[in-house]
Design a protein around this motif. Structure first.
Motif, PDB file in Angstrom:
ATOM      1  N   VAL A 167     -10.113   4.574   3.467  1.00 37.98           N
ATOM      2  CA  VAL A 167     -10.948   4.444   2.273  1.00 37.98           C
ATOM      3  C   VAL A 167     -12.243   5.228   2.406  1.00 37.98           C
ATOM      4  O   VAL A 167     -12.739   5.796   1.425  1.00 37.98           O
ATOM      5  CB  VAL A 167     -11.241   2.948   1.992  1.00 37.98           C
ATOM      6  N   ARG A 168     -12.806   5.286   3.597  1.00 35.16           N
ATOM      7  CA  ARG A 168     -14.110   5.914   3.790  1.00 35.16           C
ATOM      8  C   ARG A 168     -14.044   7.397   4.111  1.00 35.16           C
ATOM      9  O   ARG A 168     -15.048   8.004   4.454  1.00 35.16           O
ATOM     10  CB  ARG A 168     -14.880   5.190   4.887  1.00 35.16           C
ATOM     11  N   GLY A 169     -12.871   7.960   4.018  1.00 34.45           N
ATOM     12  CA  GLY A 169     -12.764   9.413   4.119  1.00 34.45           C
ATOM     13  C   GLY A 169     -12.784   9.968   5.521  1.00 34.45           C
ATOM     14  O   GLY A 169     -13.279  11.094   5.739  1.00 34.45           O
ATOM     15  N   TYR A 170     -12.275   9.242   6.510  1.00 33.01           N
ATOM     16  CA  TYR A 170     -12.146   9.802   7.856  1.00 33.01           C
ATOM     17  C   TYR A 170     -11.071  10.902   7.841  1.00 33.01           C
ATOM     18  O   TYR A 170     -10.108  10.841   7.071  1.00 33.01           O
ATOM     19  CB  TYR A 170     -11.757   8.721   8.855  1.00 33.01           C
ATOM     20  N   ASP A 171     -11.245  11.858   8.702  1.00 29.91           N
ATOM     21  CA  ASP A 171     -10.300  12.981   8.778  1.00 29.91           C
ATOM     22  C   ASP A 171      -9.026  12.519   9.489  1.00 29.91           C
ATOM     23  O   ASP A 171      -9.052  12.191  10.678  1.00 29.91           O
ATOM     24  CB  ASP A 171     -10.948  14.141   9.530  1.00 29.91           C
ATOM     25  N   LEU A 172      -7.935  12.470   8.729  1.00 30.62           N
ATOM     26  CA  LEU A 172      -6.666  12.056   9.321  1.00 30.62           C
ATOM     27  C   LEU A 172      -5.971  13.198  10.044  1.00 30.62           C
ATOM     28  O   LEU A 172      -5.151  12.962  10.941  1.00 30.62           O
ATOM     29  CB  LEU A 172      -5.734  11.493   8.239  1.00 30.62           C
ATOM     30  N   GLY A 173      -6.273  14.416   9.627  1.00 32.53           N
ATOM     31  CA  GLY A 173      -5.676  15.579  10.281  1.00 32.53           C
ATOM     32  C   GLY A 173      -4.171  15.534  10.284  1.00 32.53           C
ATOM     33  O   GLY A 173      -3.527  15.192   9.284  1.00 32.53           O
ATOM     34  N   LYS A 174      -3.610  15.839  11.434  1.00 35.88           N
ATOM     35  CA  LYS A 174      -2.147  15.846  11.548  1.00 35.88           C
ATOM     36  C   LYS A 174      -1.592  14.475  11.909  1.00 35.88           C
ATOM     37  O   LYS A 174      -0.391  14.346  12.181  1.00 35.88           O
ATOM     38  CB  LYS A 174      -1.724  16.866  12.600  1.00 35.88           C
ATOM     39  N   PHE A 175      -2.457  13.469  11.914  1.00 38.15           N
ATOM     40  CA  PHE A 175      -1.999  12.138  12.301  1.00 38.15           C
ATOM     41  C   PHE A 175      -1.851  11.212  11.094  1.00 38.15           C
ATOM     42  O   PHE A 175      -1.844   9.983  11.241  1.00 38.15           O
ATOM     43  CB  PHE A 175      -2.982  11.516  13.300  1.00 38.15           C
ATOM     44  N   THR A 176      -1.732  11.767   9.894  1.00 41.94           N
ATOM     45  CA  THR A 176      -1.544  10.944   8.693  1.00 41.94           C
ATOM     46  C   THR A 176      -0.274  10.115   8.803  1.00 41.94           C
ATOM     47  O   THR A 176      -0.270   8.899   8.550  1.00 41.94           O
ATOM     48  CB  THR A 176      -1.483  11.834   7.450  1.00 41.94           C
ATOM     49  N   GLU A 177       0.815  10.760   9.160  1.00 47.23           N
ATOM     50  CA  GLU A 177       2.085  10.046   9.254  1.00 47.23           C
ATOM     51  C   GLU A 177       2.047   9.020  10.380  1.00 47.23           C
ATOM     52  O   GLU A 177       2.588   7.912  10.235  1.00 47.23           O
ATOM     53  CB  GLU A 177       3.231  11.021   9.488  1.00 47.23           C
ATOM     54  N   GLU A 178       1.370   9.343  11.501  1.00 44.05           N
ATOM     55  CA  GLU A 178       1.296   8.388  12.608  1.00 44.05           C
ATOM     56  C   GLU A 178       0.535   7.134  12.194  1.00 44.05           C
ATOM     57  O   GLU A 178       0.933   6.006  12.523  1.00 44.05           O
ATOM     58  CB  GLU A 178       0.617   9.042  13.826  1.00 44.05           C
ATOM     59  N   LEU A 179      -0.579   7.326  11.455  1.00 40.98           N
ATOM     60  CA  LEU A 179      -1.338   6.161  10.994  1.00 40.98           C
ATOM     61  C   LEU A 179      -0.505   5.332  10.019  1.00 40.98           C
ATOM     62  O   LEU A 179      -0.521   4.093  10.065  1.00 40.98           O
ATOM     63  CB  LEU A 179      -2.643   6.615  10.335  1.00 40.98           C
ATOM     64  N   PHE A 180       0.218   5.997   9.153  1.00 37.08           N
ATOM     65  CA  PHE A 180       1.072   5.254   8.222  1.00 37.08           C
ATOM     66  C   PHE A 180       2.169   4.499   8.974  1.00 37.08           C
ATOM     67  O   PHE A 180       2.432   3.318   8.681  1.00 37.08           O
ATOM     68  CB  PHE A 180       1.693   6.219   7.212  1.00 37.08           C
ATOM     69  N   GLU A 181       2.788   5.136   9.941  1.00 34.77           N
ATOM     70  CA  GLU A 181       3.889   4.491  10.657  1.00 34.77           C
ATOM     71  C   GLU A 181       3.415   3.289  11.463  1.00 34.77           C
ATOM     72  O   GLU A 181       4.083   2.258  11.518  1.00 34.77           O
ATOM     73  CB  GLU A 181       4.574   5.507  11.589  1.00 34.77           C
ATOM     74  N   VAL A 182       2.237   3.423  12.090  1.00 33.56           N
ATOM     75  CA  VAL A 182       1.774   2.337  12.943  1.00 33.56           C
ATOM     76  C   VAL A 182       1.369   1.112  12.129  1.00 33.56           C
ATOM     77  O   VAL A 182       1.336  -0.001  12.651  1.00 33.56           O
ATOM     78  CB  VAL A 182       0.603   2.814  13.828  1.00 33.56           C
ATOM     79  N   THR A 183       1.070   1.291  10.836  1.00 34.13           N
ATOM     80  CA  THR A 183       0.730   0.146   9.978  1.00 34.13           C
ATOM     81  C   THR A 183       1.914  -0.299   9.117  1.00 34.13           C
ATOM     82  O   THR A 183       2.120  -1.500   8.918  1.00 34.13           O
ATOM     83  CB  THR A 183      -0.456   0.504   9.067  1.00 34.13           C
ATOM     84  N   SER A 184       2.696   0.650   8.624  1.00 33.41           N
ATOM     85  CA  SER A 184       3.794   0.291   7.722  1.00 33.41           C
ATOM     86  C   SER A 184       4.933  -0.422   8.434  1.00 33.41           C
ATOM     87  O   SER A 184       5.785  -1.033   7.783  1.00 33.41           O
ATOM     88  CB  SER A 184       4.337   1.535   7.023  1.00 33.41           C
ATOM     89  N   CYS A 185       4.966  -0.366   9.759  1.00 31.80           N
ATOM     90  CA  CYS A 185       6.035  -1.068  10.478  1.00 31.80           C
ATOM     91  C   CYS A 185       5.941  -2.580  10.296  1.00 31.80           C
ATOM     92  O   CYS A 185       6.905  -3.302  10.560  1.00 31.80           O
ATOM     93  CB  CYS A 185       6.001  -0.701  11.957  1.00 31.80           C
ATOM     94  N   TYR A 186       4.782  -3.067   9.833  1.00 28.21           N
ATOM     95  CA  TYR A 186       4.626  -4.501   9.584  1.00 28.21           C
ATOM     96  C   TYR A 186       5.022  -4.887   8.160  1.00 28.21           C
ATOM     97  O   TYR A 186       4.964  -6.063   7.810  1.00 28.21           O
ATOM     98  CB  TYR A 186       3.164  -4.916   9.814  1.00 28.21           C
ATOM     99  N   PHE A 187       5.385  -3.923   7.343  1.00 30.74           N
ATOM    100  CA  PHE A 187       5.681  -4.184   5.938  1.00 30.74           C
ATOM    101  C   PHE A 187       7.178  -4.452   5.752  1.00 30.74           C
ATOM    102  O   PHE A 187       8.005  -3.682   6.250  1.00 30.74           O
ATOM    103  CB  PHE A 187       5.266  -2.986   5.084  1.00 30.74           C
ATOM    104  N   PRO A 188       7.568  -5.506   5.022  1.00 33.67           N
ATOM    105  CA  PRO A 188       6.683  -6.544   4.467  1.00 33.67           C
ATOM    106  C   PRO A 188       6.341  -7.589   5.520  1.00 33.67           C
ATOM    107  O   PRO A 188       7.113  -7.818   6.454  1.00 33.67           O
ATOM    108  CB  PRO A 188       7.529  -7.141   3.355  1.00 33.67           C
TER     109      PRO A 188
END
Length: 1108
Positions: free
Chosen positions: A280-301
């Motif tokens: 939300v605060r605009g940190y640079d995700l760089g090439k790790f966008t998918e990694e950040l999504f995967e590490v959080t989305s694995c808990y969904f639902p």
């Protein structure tokens, strides 16, 4: 010229080999307070370890810490950590604390050390010196205990550290991250304490995180240490965001590594908070966008069930919302999130579908249309399926909300000559799949298709125009061509929903609304349906007309006049209650928007119908009741109120001569009350109530009382208690909404009327002078008809805002006290007690108030202590109301009054009334002592009363003779039944034995209130209930055949709730319960039979194959 000072470490183990020293070179001269010398390090340093022992070499942070504190030791008076000679005397105490903490493993000594630093007894410097051997020990456990003590002290004293001190400590802790794994936990706690420092040096956040991510594998730590890491990140993101962003994508990568594999829900909440801040605060995700999504989305639902009696209170909803905020926080996740959501929508798990739909709705609010282009077809197919084939209303509603969000997202696309109309293309797909179902109103897919189109229609003005242009002409054409009422009603309902869905999407800048092109056809359909004889069509048409009225600019003047004529005709001719209710509701909507038409067309015709000379037949009474209800519904604008209220007041005047019945007079009062509640709060409306309505009501009531005293009088209906009870809320509601000036004038006039008999402000003033109203009826010139008018004083003075000063309040209180204690007419002395209590509740604190209370208490006690007094009931009534008034405001003297009430539970004549008094004490009063009347009501007064007095009740029950115990049980039931459910579940286990005893009480009211208390406790059973399960089952089964229907129903619900307890607990009772539930299956009441069937079915499943 520089001079060299050599400082050598003196403390080392006895007999140890010589230690290699170190030299500190600094500029000589005075060092100003708050500054530090430049330090030049020479040589290799071994702290406290002999070379023979193979001592470990410590550099960087540990060396800096030693250099810094040794320098401070050389010039103690100039170091901010030094306390001078005043602290030297406490060194022995400090050494003792360190020794007992490190070697004696007494954790409480850390608090003593932290308190000593906080109080100035010794300094962090002295603590570090005392920890010297512990920090440099060869034993990891000893080093860990030393670092732990330092970290615990810093946790409580970090705010007092300077920037240089923090810098040195950070370097020390960073170095210790390379130490043994045993040392890592206290090091992390120390770093966490330092992240809270306001004096955190620039660049230290980056330094800490680089060391943390490089030297610590977070997921190998224990739960508390992982929480330390997450809290460090949260603190630094709040205070050093710019520094963290300078790390670029490295920060995201470090966080992903730290979070990967986290399972504890407490830490997940922290991790989700960090991840949300990142996206939300605009940190640079760089090439790790998918990694950040995967590490959080694995808990969904989220699939989480909190353990029973969870002290942390973490719920599944909290985790769901926290994860949703991450996944839906940035459009950069679109290419990963949409396929995941579509996959979950294909699942058979209902909770997963619901979570996916809600997440989709949230995510679409942050997306641009370009993010969705690739997934439009898949999203539409999934959403359409959930509406067409839904088995849950929640999922259907969530799917429609997600479709509205998707259409809204596409509506944000900007049209240009060379761009594709994404919204138009999507709506073509939707219309193609749904529109043809609307042409078949008998089929079940009409409503799902209509709901989908309405969801699109409500998304934006652009979508509304496209959908309505395609759908509305076809629907109106079908309505005109169909002849069956069921088909026409379906089409009308669909039309009404479409009109309603356009409401929030109209463009305010555009003079021509979305529905302008279809207004004539829609109005024609509505008026044609209102002219039909079918009640269902009329009801639906009234709803359609109300929806059209809410659309600004759709109804023209001629349409409004025609609508009013239709509504008036239906009010006067239709006897169907459904039609009447729909017409009254529609009239209320129209009157708020078009008051002039109702003033000139509706009200005159209703007035004519009310006062017509038609025979007194049932149909005429029904018409009059509908007219009175309609007058209240349309009176929201002051211009309408000025025309409608005289009609209602004229109805009340007719009651003086018997022209209308008591029922109609009460209905007129209720209509006036509705007007007082709903009218716009304007000076014009306030003046109307102050100058006309309130004086007229007082005048009518007084005329009725005087006419009844005259043998030839005919004011019978208006002296009835039912009528006066209906008048009080009218006056009370009016006064509570008056402007302060008008409220003060009303109060002054009312006080003069009741104290002095001043009738000068009353209309049609033909009253005798100096009327005596506020007197007991045993006075020769005062009858009960006049004394009962004190209830009107409640409305005039008890509902005033607390800022309005009441004139002659002391005299008024004295007269009210006299009436309440000496009057023989129950409604009169009860009303006087209420008024007295309400005025006490709003009185200012001070000696005057305490004096009045003590005077009244003494009088009450005198009457109650005299068993032969004929005024004990009056005194008891005043006691209960005054106790309630003081209890609500937490007045200290309320305890004496409630104790008196407890003592009356054993009274032979007043015991049962005292038990009922606790219900009055704990429940909301509709006419006085409530927040609507501006009473002083403190929060949670019920819980406070229960916690302070439950023990008294138990003691009284145990000490009471057998014949008095039912009073205590009834009082307990009345108190507990008013508590919030959460409090009941927490507090009732201690009172369970008394509640079970209450079930044997012959009073059906006690049984019913006790059962209502037990039901939520059974749903979340405490251990004490399981221990007394035999008694619970026996008493409940004894009530399933009770003479009172409500008791039978409630007991059957409790028996059914017992079936949900663990099977091994309730299985021994199965046969017995099934036998006891057989007779209720043949109960004469259908509601009882239904509860019996459900309860017996649940008990049959216990222990059965395929059951529980």
């Amino acid at each position: 010229m520089a001079a060299e000072n050599e400082v050598r470490r003196r403390s080392q183990p006895a007999g140890a080999a010589p230690v290699v020293g170190y030299v500190i070179r600094r500029q000589s001269g005075e060092i100003p307070r708050g500054t530090f010398p430049a330090v030049e390090l020479t040589g290799e340093v071994k702290f406290g370890l002999s070379a023979a022992a193979g001592g470990k070499v410590f550099r960087d942070g540990e060396l800096a810490l030693a250099n810094f504190f040794c320098t401070c030791a050389e010039a103690p008076g100039q170091c901010p950590l030094s306390g001078g000679s005043a602290m030297a005397a406490d060194s022995a105490l400090l050494l003792s604390l360190v020794e007992e903490f490190v070697s004696g493993l007494q954790d409480s000594k850390a608090q003593d050390a932290a308190k000593g630093v906080r109080d100035g007894q010794f300094t962090v410097l002295q603590l570090v010196e005392a920890l010297g051997l512990s920090l440099t020990s060869s034993e990891p456990q000893t080093r860990a205990r030393g670092v732990q003590l330092l970290s615990d002290v810093l946790r409580d004293n970090s705010a007092d550290l300077s920037q240089r001190e923090v810098e040195v400590l950070i370097a020390f802790y960073e170095n210790r991250l390379k130490d043994s794994y045993v040392v890592t936990p206290p090091v992390l706690r120390g770093l966490l304490a330092l992240t809270k420092c306001a004096a955190l040096p620039p660049g230290s956040a980056v330094s800490m995180l680089r060391s943390l991510f490089q030297d610590v594998h977070v997921q190998s730590l224990m739960l508390a240490e992982r929480a330390c890491v997450y809290n460090m990140l949260i603190n630094l993101m709040e205070t050093r965001e710019a520094e963290l962003k300078s790390l670029g994508a490295d920060f995201v990568f470090g966080f992903v590594q730290s979070m990967d594999g986290e399972r504890d829900p407490r830490n997940l909440l922290l991790a989700f908070q960090i991840a949300r801040n990142i996206v939300v605060r605009g940190y640079d995700l760089g090439k790790f966008t998918e990694e950040l999504f995967e590490v959080t989305s694995c808990y969904f639902p989220i699939d989480f069930t909190p353990p029973p009696n969870d002290p942390h209170g973490i719920t599944k909803e909290e985790l769901v919302q926290a994860l949703r905020a991450v996944l839906a926080g940035t459009p950069k996740f679109a290419e990963f999130l949409f396929p995941l959501l579509i996959e979950k929508l294909d699942s058979d798990v209902q909770s997963a579908k619901l979570d996916a739909l809600q997440t989709l709705r949230t995510f679409l609010s942050h997306c641009e249309h370009t993010d969705t282009a690739e997934f439009l077809q898949g999203l539409w197919s999934s959403l359409r399926r959930e509406v067409f084939q839904t088995s849950s209303e929640k999922i259907e509603s969530a799917a429609l909300a997600a479709l509205t969000a998707l259409t809204s997202c596409l509506s944000r696309s900007v049209l240009s000559s060379d761009s594709e109309d994404v919204l138009g293309h999507f709506l073509e797909i939707v219309l193609k799949d749904c529109e043809h179902h609307l042409r078949e109103p008998d089929l079940k897919l009409v409503w799902p298709s209509a709901k989908l189109l309405q969801a699109c229609c409500g998304a934006s003005c652009r979508a509304s125009r496209v959908v309505t242009a395609s759908v509305l002409p076809a629907l109106t054409e079908q309505y005109n061509s169909k002849t069956q009422c069921s088909q026409r009603r379906t089409l009308l309902e669909v039309l009404q929903r479409f009109v309603q869905s356009v409401k929030s999407s109209r463009s305010t800048e555009d003079d021509d609304g979305v529905l302008s092109a279809h207004a004539a056809d829609l109005c024609g359909v509505a008026f044609a349906a209102l002219s039909e004889s079918n009640a269902s069509l009329q009801v639906t048409a009234a709803a359609l007309l109300a929806s059209l009225a809410r659309q600004t600019g759709v109804l023209q003047e001629s349409d409004v006049r025609l609508a009013v004529d239709h509504l008036t005709r239906l009010l006067l001719t239709e006897d169907d209650d459904r039609v009447s209710a729909a017409v009254v509701e529609c009239a209320g909507v129209l009157a708020e928007l078009h008051p002039a038409a109702f003033v000139t067309r509706l009200i005159p015709r209703l007035k004519e119908a009310v006062f017509s000379d038609a025979p007194q037949q049932h149909s005429h009474h029904a018409v009059r009741r509908r007219c009175l209800s309609a007058l209240a519904s349309v009176s929201t604008q002051p211009s309408v109120v000025q025309e409608s209220t005289p009609v209602l007041l004229q109805v009340l005047k007719l009651a003086l001569t018997g022209g209308v019945s008591l029922e109609e007079a009460v209905l007129a009062c209720r209509s006036l009350q509705r007007i007082a509640e709903r009218v716009q709060d304007t000076e014009e409306a306030g003046t109307c109530f102050h100058d006309v309505i309130i004086p007229r009501l007082l005048s009518l009531a007084l005329q009725a009382a005087l006419q009844e005293e005259d043998p030839s009088g005919r004011g019978g209906a208006l002296v009835q208690e039912d009528f006066l009870s209906a008048v009080v809320p009218v006056i009370s509601t009016s006064c509570s909404r008056l402007q302060p000036t008008l409220a003060g004038r009303t109060a002054s006039s009312a006080v003069s009327l009741f104290l002095d008999g001043d009738v000068s402000f009353l209309p049609e003033n033909s009253f005798p002078p100096r009327l005596q109203l506020l007197q007991a009826e045993d006075q020769r010139d005062v009858s009960w008809r006049r004394s009962q008018l004190v209830c009107l004083l409640i409305g005039c003075v008890c509902a005033l805002p607390r800022g309005v000063e009441l004139p002659r309040s002391d005299e008024l209180l004295s007269r009210l006290e006299e009436v309440s204690c000496t009057c023989r007419h129950p409604p009169s002395y009860t009303a006087a007690a209420k008024c007295f209590a309400a005025l006490l509740n709003k009185s200012a604190e001070g000696g005057a108030l305490d004096g009045v209370i003590q005077r009244v208490m003494a009088r009450i006690c005198r009457e109650l202590d005299s068993s032969s007094s004929p005024l004990r009931t009056q005194a008891f009534t005043l006691l209960v109301w005054v106790a309630k008034a003081l209890l609500l405001r937490y007045h200290p003297l309320s305890t004496a009054l409630t104790d008196q009430l407890f003592s009356l539970l054993g009274d032979a004549h007043l015991g049962a009334a005292a038990a009922d008094g606790f219900l009055l004490l704990m429940s909301d009063s509709p006419d006085v002592l409530n927040r609507g009347c501006h009473a002083d009501v403190r929060i949670m007064y019920r819980q406070r009363f229960f916690s302070e007095n439950s023990a008294k009740l138990v003691q009284g029950f145990n000490a009471a003779p057998q014949e008095k115990k039912p009073n205590y049980l009834k009082a307990l039931s009345n108190i507990v039944n008013t508590l919030p459910t959460q409090v009941q579940v927490t507090e009732l286990p201690a009172l369970l034995s008394l509640l079970l005893e209450a079930l044997t009480c012959p009073d059906h009211g006690v049984q019913l209130s006790t059962l209502s208390c037990l039901e939520p406790v059974i749903a979340s059973p405490p251990p004490v209930l399981l221990q007394q399960l035999e008694g619970v089952v026996s008493r409940l089964l004894a009530l399933v055949c009770s003479p009172a229907m409500e008791v039978r129903i409630s007991s059957l619900r409790c028996v059914r709730a017992l079936s949900l307890l663990p099977a091994h607990q309730v299985l021994p009772f199965r046969a017995r319960v099934l036998r006891a539930l057989a007779p209720p299956l043949d109960d004469r009441k259908r509601l009882v039979r239904r509860e019996a069937v459900q309860a017996r079915g649940e008990w049959f499943l216990i222990g059965s194959p395929g059951g529980r």
